[in-house]
Motif scaffolding. Structure first.
Motif, PDB file in Angstrom:
ATOM      1  N   GLN A  32       0.852  -1.179   0.000  1.00 51.13           N
ATOM      2  CA  GLN A  32       0.000   0.000   0.000  1.00 51.13           C
ATOM      3  C   GLN A  32       0.891   1.233   0.000  1.00 51.13           C
ATOM      4  O   GLN A  32       1.792   1.354   0.828  1.00 51.13           O
ATOM      5  CB  GLN A  32      -0.910   0.024   1.225  1.00 51.13           C
ATOM      6  N   ALA A  34       0.877   5.293   0.464  1.00 56.27           N
ATOM      7  CA  ALA A  34       0.006   6.274   1.102  1.00 56.27           C
ATOM      8  C   ALA A  34       0.657   7.645   1.157  1.00 56.27           C
ATOM      9  O   ALA A  34       1.778   7.792   1.661  1.00 56.27           O
ATOM     10  CB  ALA A  34      -0.360   5.820   2.515  1.00 56.27           C
ATOM     11  N   HIS A 362     -10.360   4.589  -2.168  1.00 57.04           N
ATOM     12  CA  HIS A 362      -9.356   4.248  -1.163  1.00 57.04           C
ATOM     13  C   HIS A 362      -8.589   5.481  -0.692  1.00 57.04           C
ATOM     14  O   HIS A 362      -7.490   5.366  -0.141  1.00 57.04           O
ATOM     15  CB  HIS A 362      -8.405   3.193  -1.716  1.00 57.04           C
ATOM     16  N   ASP A 388      -6.940   6.148   8.749  1.00 57.15           N
ATOM     17  CA  ASP A 388      -6.163   5.029   9.273  1.00 57.15           C
ATOM     18  C   ASP A 388      -5.224   4.532   8.192  1.00 57.15           C
ATOM     19  O   ASP A 388      -5.652   3.898   7.226  1.00 57.15           O
ATOM     20  CB  ASP A 388      -7.093   3.905   9.732  1.00 57.15           C
ATOM     21  N   TYR A 389      -3.938   4.846   8.322  1.00 57.62           N
ATOM     22  CA  TYR A 389      -2.967   4.450   7.307  1.00 57.62           C
ATOM     23  C   TYR A 389      -2.675   2.955   7.332  1.00 57.62           C
ATOM     24  O   TYR A 389      -2.041   2.427   6.425  1.00 57.62           O
ATOM     25  CB  TYR A 389      -1.668   5.235   7.489  1.00 57.62           C
ATOM     26  N   ASN A 390      -3.136   2.272   8.362  1.00 52.25           N
ATOM     27  CA  ASN A 390      -2.940   0.826   8.465  1.00 52.25           C
ATOM     28  C   ASN A 390      -4.142   0.053   7.937  1.00 52.25           C
ATOM     29  O   ASN A 390      -4.243  -1.149   8.136  1.00 52.25           O
ATOM     30  CB  ASN A 390      -2.678   0.431   9.917  1.00 52.25           C
ATOM     31  N   GLY A 391      -5.048   0.747   7.269  1.00 56.94           N
ATOM     32  CA  GLY A 391      -6.238   0.088   6.773  1.00 56.94           C
ATOM     33  C   GLY A 391      -5.914  -0.990   5.755  1.00 56.94           C
ATOM     34  O   GLY A 391      -4.858  -0.988   5.114  1.00 56.94           O
ATOM     35  N   ASN A 392      -6.839  -1.914   5.567  1.00 53.94           N
ATOM     36  CA  ASN A 392      -6.608  -2.993   4.603  1.00 53.94           C
ATOM     37  C   ASN A 392      -6.984  -2.540   3.192  1.00 53.94           C
ATOM     38  O   ASN A 392      -7.364  -1.383   2.967  1.00 53.94           O
ATOM     39  CB  ASN A 392      -7.388  -4.253   5.007  1.00 53.94           C
ATOM     40  N   SER A 395     -10.208  -0.595   2.527  1.00 49.51           N
ATOM     41  CA  SER A 395     -10.466   0.659   3.235  1.00 49.51           C
ATOM     42  C   SER A 395      -9.806   1.834   2.528  1.00 49.51           C
ATOM     43  O   SER A 395      -9.095   1.683   1.528  1.00 49.51           O
ATOM     44  CB  SER A 395      -9.932   0.555   4.654  1.00 49.51           C
ATOM     45  N   LYS A 396     -10.036   3.014   3.066  1.00 54.21           N
ATOM     46  CA  LYS A 396      -9.289   4.192   2.642  1.00 54.21           C
ATOM     47  C   LYS A 396      -7.946   4.190   3.358  1.00 54.21           C
ATOM     48  O   LYS A 396      -7.884   3.860   4.552  1.00 54.21           O
ATOM     49  CB  LYS A 396     -10.068   5.461   2.993  1.00 54.21           C
ATOM     50  N   TYR A 397      -6.862   4.558   2.654  1.00 53.15           N
ATOM     51  CA  TYR A 397      -5.553   4.544   3.317  1.00 53.15           C
ATOM     52  C   TYR A 397      -4.588   5.603   2.808  1.00 53.15           C
ATOM     53  O   TYR A 397      -3.409   5.595   3.165  1.00 53.15           O
ATOM     54  CB  TYR A 397      -4.905   3.157   3.211  1.00 53.15           C
ATOM     55  N   SER A 398      -5.045   6.553   1.982  1.00 54.12           N
ATOM     56  CA  SER A 398      -4.129   7.545   1.420  1.00 54.12           C
ATOM     57  C   SER A 398      -4.853   8.865   1.180  1.00 54.12           C
ATOM     58  O   SER A 398      -6.048   8.888   0.878  1.00 54.12           O
ATOM     59  CB  SER A 398      -3.541   7.042   0.101  1.00 54.12           C
TER      60      SER A 398
END
Length: 597
Positions: A32, A34, A362, A388-392, A395-398
């Motif tokens: 991922q 981000a 995302h 949440d930058y640790n999302g899977n 999820s949203k992560y960036s």
């Protein structure tokens, strides 16, 4: 399975996080990318005089502000309806400013941001396996490319000679921009309708002097041959195969001497690009040149599924042969560097800006999905729990959006531009890797394309300065704010890192009602889109081995050179892709601390 997090990735612009899953074989199985900050420039420009945009958008980035000034000026030329009237000499001046910045940015990336990667201690250990030859090569790499404040085993290493000299040449190129653009960073010259400054005969003489100083560095350090000889046999080669043949024959002569003498110095004929070309590629170095080891950059950073990647260029530099004006919607159809969409199988297609959209499935934004930038919105999530930058992967992560061209993620930058213009050396390398069953786009070809673009720009720059620029010409046409009433403008351009677009719409009072920027790193570092398809950097890292030389000496998750080399080969500029504004007005100038994992 091991999670390896690089946060932030260093030696780039801005704050970029890469979170990888590495399997037991040391191969990246999930990734991922981000962007770590929210960009608010589009919101800052709302309700402003659109002419402010050419100044404000430059503050996006101090490395390539000229590109934002040009893209914004193009959008404003279109918005005010005067693109067909911009004087030829103003377009030449814009070309000169942009090419100087492009060369400065490429030199900075190659020498200061990327080549220090090859003095990572992992390569010392790899080269130690081949005895005296490896020791001699390692000593030469340190002499040229060691960064400032570098220590190995507690011993301080002096900064590399090429590293320091490249910084001096970058300064010289910045001074050349300031000569005709007022200052650098954040030049003042590019405005709607042309440029603000009329270069004098003395300015042209100074620009020529700057040019010759820079070319002395290129001839004495970057290349092992005179740049005219290099370009005659690569850029001006009669075919891609002839260009590659020249490169391999040139390297073969160097190798035959140096494997006996263990001399890889400039005196022995080794330019900086020669070292990268010979030792950076397994195919060239080991198969064609017979070297005992290579760094195997051609084995990393490739794309496994051509149907899920494309290459995009908007075109850059005005075609000044026909005189005044240009067509914003036909930009890049003629001139030096072309506009094109190229599929993952390297099929060229006509570029159409209407195929550009942005997705946010995302990304930390809300609103409608898959919008063209003229209709785009920049509306961040408001609930901190959603960030949440640790999302899977679901999820949203960036904070970076996911731009797509006709639904396809696209690599942008020097490699895409060289492919779009079918530059012979680049196409020869692509053909060679493809025939060998490898991804033609890889970390090695990406870096070679950047170096080649820097070199071929030198020819065009000299022509624009010495032949095309008329100090007695016209440099601007007048405008009035009322000319922008209920209008829209499209500014397509190329920054050093790739395709850059500015889109603007105005209302009845001629003030901005929407401004959207889709910048190069938004393309390259995009997260997954609404269908779950990864962005280009994510795709390039999937399947890449995490440690040096394809895990030659074992898996070292604490020194993930595979991630570092590949991600940095795109020259990410997160400063362009994301920015932040403080809605609370409580932070002021408070400093911020970022943890490095």
């Amino acid at each position: 399975m091991t999670r390896v997090v690089v946060d932030p990735l260093t030696r780039i612009e801005g704050h970029f996080r890469l979170s990888a899953e590495v399997n037991e074989q040391g191969v990246i199985s999930d990734i991922q990318s981000a962007g770590m900050l929210f960009r608010g420039f589009e919101r800052i420009l709302l309700n402003r005089d659109p002419r402010d945009a050419a100044r404000i958008t430059q503050r996006v980035c101090g490395v390539c502000p000229t590109s934002h000034a040009m893209a914004s000026a193009n959008a404003l030329d279109d918005l005010f309806g005067i693109a067909d009237q911009v004087p030829k000499d103003a377009l030449v001046a814009r070309n000169i400013i942009q090419s100087l910045n492009m060369m400065a940015s490429h030199a900075t990336h190659i020498y200061v941001l990327w080549l220090p990667d090859i003095v990572n201690p992992a390569y010392r250990d790899v080269l130690a396996t081949i005895g005296d030859t490896g020791a001699a090569l390692w000593k030469e790499l340190l002499y040229r490319f060691a960064p400032i404040s570098y220590r190995l085993n507690g011993v301080s290493i002096p900064p590399g000679n090429a590293y320091l000299n490249a910084i001096k040449e970058k300064k010289r190129l910045q001074e050349a921009i300031a000569l005709i653009a007022g200052k650098m960073p954040h030049q003042m010259s590019s405005v709607v309708g042309g440029v603000t400054y009329r270069p004098t005969v003395a300015d042209i003489g100074k620009l020529t002097s700057y040019y010759h100083h820079v070319m002395d560095f290129i001839d004495g350090s970057t290349l092992g041959v005179d740049h005219r000889t290099w370009l005659d046999n690569t850029f001006r080669a009669s075919s891609p195969q002839r260009a590659v043949d020249f490169l391999i024959e040139h390297l073969q002569e160097l190798v035959e001497k140096s494997l006996i003498s263990n001399d890889f110095s400039h005196v022995a004929g080794w330019g900086d690009i020669d070292l990268l070309a010979a030792f950076g590629s397994e195919l060239i170095g080991e198969r064609y040149l017979g070297l005992p080891v290579s760094f195997k950059f051609d084995r990393s950073g490739g794309y496994s599924d051509p149907s899920k990647i494309g290459f995009l260029s908007y075109g850059v530099y005005y075609d000044v042969e026909h005189g005044d004006g240009y067509d914003p919607l036909e930009f890049g159809r003629s001139g030096f560097q072309k506009a094109a969409f190229i599929t993952g199988s390297f099929e060229h297609k006509k570029f159409d800006h209407r195929n550009v959209t942005e997705q946010i499935g995302h990304s930390f934004y809300v609103g409608k999905h898959n919008l063209h930038p003229l209709e785009g919105v920049t509306d961040p999530v408001r609930n901190a729990d959603e960030i949440d930058y640790n999302g899977n992967d679901e999820s949203k992560y960036s904070w970076i959006k996911a731009p797509r061209y006709d639904g396809i993620p696209c690599e942008v930058g020097p490699l895409a531009r060289m492919v779009a213009m079918e530059e012979p050396l680049t196409m020869g390398l692509i053909n060679m890797f493809s025939k060998n069953g490898q991804s033609a786009a890889n970390t090695f070809t990406r870096m070679m394309a950047r170096a080649q673009e820097m070199l071929l720009l030198s020819d065009e720059l000299l022509k624009w300065v010495s032949s095309d620029l008329d100090p007695n010409g016209k440099f601007c046409v007048p405008t009035d704010l009322s000319m922008a009433e209920n209008s829209q403008g499209i500014g397509l351009w190329e920054a050093p890192r790739g395709a850059l677009g500015h889109w603007v719409r105005t209302g009845r009072d001629s003030k901005v009602i929407n401004y959207q920027m889709v910048v190069p790193t938004t393309w390259n570092a995009s997260p997954r889109d609404d269908l779950g398809v990864p962005g280009p950097i994510e795709q390039a890292l999937l399947g890449t081995k995490v440690s040096a030389v394809e895990n030659l000496l074992g898996i070292d998750n604490a020194n993930p050179t595979g991630i570092l080399h590949t991600a940095r080969s795109y020259d990410p500029c997160i400063a362009c892709a994301v920015h932040t504004i403080d809605l609370t007005k409580k932070l002021g100038n408070a400093s911020r601390t970022f943890n490095i994992v």
